[in-house]
Design an enzyme around this catalytic site. Sequence first.
Site, mmCIF file in Angstrom:
data_model
loop_
_atom_site.group_PDB
_atom_site.id
_atom_site.type_symbol
_atom_site.label_atom_id
_atom_site.label_comp_id
_atom_site.label_asym_id
_atom_site.label_seq_id
_atom_site.Cartn_x
_atom_site.Cartn_y
_atom_site.Cartn_z
ATOM 1 C CG HIS A 135 56.454 0.382 32.639
ATOM 2 N ND1 HIS A 135 56.698 -0.048 33.943
ATOM 3 C CD2 HIS A 135 55.394 1.220 32.710
ATOM 4 C CE1 HIS A 135 55.816 0.509 34.744
ATOM 5 N NE2 HIS A 135 55.012 1.283 34.035
ATOM 6 C CG HIS A 190 58.659 9.479 34.331
ATOM 7 N ND1 HIS A 190 57.641 10.349 34.039
ATOM 8 C CD2 HIS A 190 58.145 8.560 35.181
ATOM 9 C CE1 HIS A 190 56.548 9.977 34.679
ATOM 10 N NE2 HIS A 190 56.830 8.890 35.383
#
Length: 187
Positions: free
Chosen positions: A126, A42
């Site tokens: 990220h 995620h």
Amino acid sequence: MRLFAAVVPPEDALDELARAVDQLHAEPGARRLRWTGRPGWHYTLAFMGEVEDRLLPELHARLERAARHSEPFRLRMHGGGRFDGRVLWVGAAGDLDGIRLLAERTEAAARRAGVSMEQHRRYTAHLTLARSRYDADLRPYVAQLSAFEGEAWTVDELALVRSNLPGGGQPGEQPRYEIVEAWPLGR
């Protein structure tokens, strides 16, 4: 309850990433890294840490408002990077302003709900792929990820995720993540 707000990529995007990660596992030294599992993939927007139950109703209301005030945007997984020699990640491309704005709004929502946001950092989109307990040479992995380019998808949901840390002491045990609630963007 240990919580964070996140963008969860769709299954097709995760399939693309899984193929790229399979290739990374063939790199020398890959076994010494602690690879995150697919259920943990995620883009964290705001890490809240331990949140008291009494704050949850206000937190939910404020996150719902943040989602409603954020329009859907396009994103794709792109390239890779590292934080020192400890964290390997895949980046994002597309509407980076959209994800940064959503991250700012989720952090502000948590703060206004009374959540202590002491771990604030400048936002970098990220998705963590692997961690190391020691400084590792992650450059070969980053180099291999430099050519990775996923298909674009529309981010249309903000998720509040509960992080259940491993407690069994089993080698390789991973945190478990569960979406507590999700709100559509821009509606």
